[in-house]
Design a protein around this motif. Sequence first.
Motif, PDB file in Angstrom:
ATOM      1  N   UNK A   1     -49.108   1.632  -5.413  1.00 16.74           N
ATOM      2  CA  UNK A   1     -48.328   1.293  -4.215  1.00 16.74           C
ATOM      3  C   UNK A   1     -49.088   1.714  -2.952  1.00 16.74           C
ATOM      4  N   UNK A   2     -48.581   1.211  -1.814  1.00 12.82           N
ATOM      5  CA  UNK A   2     -49.150   1.549  -0.507  1.00 12.82           C
ATOM      6  C   UNK A   2     -48.247   2.594   0.138  1.00 12.82           C
ATOM      7  N   UNK A   3     -48.846   3.631   0.706  1.00 15.81           N
ATOM      8  CA  UNK A   3     -48.095   4.736   1.296  1.00 15.81           C
ATOM      9  C   UNK A   3     -48.407   4.812   2.793  1.00 15.81           C
ATOM     10  N   UNK A   4     -47.359   4.966   3.567  1.00 13.20           N
ATOM     11  CA  UNK A   4     -47.533   5.174   5.007  1.00 13.20           C
ATOM     12  C   UNK A   4     -47.915   6.640   5.227  1.00 13.20           C
ATOM     13  N   UNK A   5     -49.118   6.880   5.775  1.00  8.82           N
ATOM     14  CA  UNK A   5     -49.639   8.233   5.916  1.00  8.82           C
ATOM     15  C   UNK A   5     -49.750   8.595   7.394  1.00  8.82           C
ATOM     16  N   UNK A   6     -49.011   9.634   7.844  1.00 10.09           N
ATOM     17  CA  UNK A   6     -49.059   9.998   9.263  1.00 10.09           C
ATOM     18  C   UNK A   6     -50.378  10.663   9.648  1.00 10.09           C
ATOM     19  N   UNK A   7     -50.693  10.577  10.952  1.00 14.18           N
ATOM     20  CA  UNK A   7     -51.870  11.210  11.564  1.00 14.18           C
ATOM     21  C   UNK A   7     -53.193  10.710  10.999  1.00 14.18           C
ATOM     22  N   UNK A   8     -53.178   9.561  10.368  1.00 13.36           N
ATOM     23  CA  UNK A   8     -54.408   8.937   9.884  1.00 13.36           C
ATOM     24  C   UNK A   8     -54.372   7.489  10.367  1.00 13.36           C
ATOM     25  N   UNK A   9     -55.416   7.035  11.003  1.00 15.16           N
ATOM     26  CA  UNK A   9     -55.458   5.639  11.446  1.00 15.16           C
ATOM     27  C   UNK A   9     -54.911   5.453  12.847  1.00 15.16           C
ATOM     28  N   UNK A  10     -54.795   4.202  13.214  1.00 12.28           N
ATOM     29  CA  UNK A  10     -54.431   3.850  14.595  1.00 12.28           C
ATOM     30  C   UNK A  10     -53.123   3.078  14.707  1.00 12.28           C
ATOM     31  N   UNK A  11     -52.362   2.954  13.641  1.00 14.96           N
ATOM     32  CA  UNK A  11     -51.090   2.248  13.718  1.00 14.96           C
ATOM     33  C   UNK A  11     -50.069   3.141  14.423  1.00 14.96           C
ATOM     34  N   UNK A  12     -49.228   2.524  15.259  1.00 17.86           N
ATOM     35  CA  UNK A  12     -48.129   3.269  15.884  1.00 17.86           C
ATOM     36  C   UNK A  12     -46.853   2.451  15.747  1.00 17.86           C
ATOM     37  N   UNK A  13     -45.730   3.123  15.917  1.00 17.84           N
ATOM     38  CA  UNK A  13     -44.436   2.465  15.844  1.00 17.84           C
ATOM     39  C   UNK A  13     -44.274   1.581  17.070  1.00 17.84           C
ATOM     40  N   UNK A  14     -44.072   0.318  16.846  1.00 20.77           N
ATOM     41  CA  UNK A  14     -43.961  -0.652  17.936  1.00 20.77           C
ATOM     42  C   UNK A  14     -42.808  -0.304  18.882  1.00 20.77           C
ATOM     43  N   UNK A  15     -41.693   0.137  18.352  1.00 21.97           N
ATOM     44  CA  UNK A  15     -40.530   0.448  19.189  1.00 21.97           C
ATOM     45  C   UNK A  15     -40.841   1.599  20.154  1.00 21.97           C
ATOM     46  N   UNK A  16     -41.460   2.667  19.667  1.00 23.24           N
ATOM     47  CA  UNK A  16     -41.789   3.803  20.539  1.00 23.24           C
ATOM     48  C   UNK A  16     -42.743   3.381  21.651  1.00 23.24           C
ATOM     49  N   UNK A  17     -43.737   2.581  21.297  1.00 23.32           N
ATOM     50  CA  UNK A  17     -44.687   2.101  22.306  1.00 23.32           C
ATOM     51  C   UNK A  17     -43.982   1.198  23.314  1.00 23.32           C
ATOM     52  N   UNK A  18     -43.062   0.365  22.843  1.00 24.24           N
ATOM     53  CA  UNK A  18     -42.363  -0.560  23.738  1.00 24.24           C
ATOM     54  C   UNK A  18     -41.510   0.184  24.756  1.00 24.24           C
ATOM     55  N   UNK A  19     -40.905   1.289  24.363  1.00 21.79           N
ATOM     56  CA  UNK A  19     -40.112   2.098  25.288  1.00 21.79           C
ATOM     57  C   UNK A  19     -40.994   2.586  26.445  1.00 21.79           C
ATOM     58  N   UNK A  20     -42.188   3.053  26.107  1.00 18.58           N
ATOM     59  CA  UNK A  20     -43.115   3.548  27.135  1.00 18.58           C
ATOM     60  C   UNK A  20     -43.578   2.408  28.035  1.00 18.58           C
ATOM     61  N   UNK A  21     -43.925   1.276  27.439  1.00 15.00           N
ATOM     62  CA  UNK A  21     -44.383   0.126  28.224  1.00 15.00           C
ATOM     63  C   UNK A  21     -43.258  -0.402  29.106  1.00 15.00           C
TER      64      UNK A  21
END
Length: 130
Positions: free
Chosen positions: A33-53
């Motif tokens: 399976x694929x696991x979402x791993x925090x603090x690795x890579x450059x993916x961010x939560x779109x909703x959190x970024x949208x609030x800032x933008x």
Amino acid sequence: MMRNIQTREGYEFWDKICKVQSYAFLLSPDGRRVVKTPDVGDWIDKHEAQVIVDHAQEEFNVMKAERDALQERLNAADQRIDEYCGMMRRLVRNVDHACFCAEDLEQQDDQFNAIVKSMRKAVALLNTPL
């Protein structure tokens, strides 16, 4: 606004985006399976970024509205200045013409000459570009 790397002024929204939790998708140790791993890579939560933008866009819209309002006031002031310049020019012409036509007005009258000189000086200033 100028940016200052030491005080971070001008980098507020950048800093907020950088603080959003990043993660990556990695294959699990068992490989099934694929696991979402925090603090690795450059993916961010779109909703959190949208609030800032969205917040940045609101500030930008306020600044644009303020700029547009100031531009309107400046245009109105420029229009009034143009009208006053025209009135002043007509006034000086009328005074000159009245003086030319008036036989009883002495051209050597110091007070009259001072007034006309001041008026001409004002017209010259009005004709000077800013």
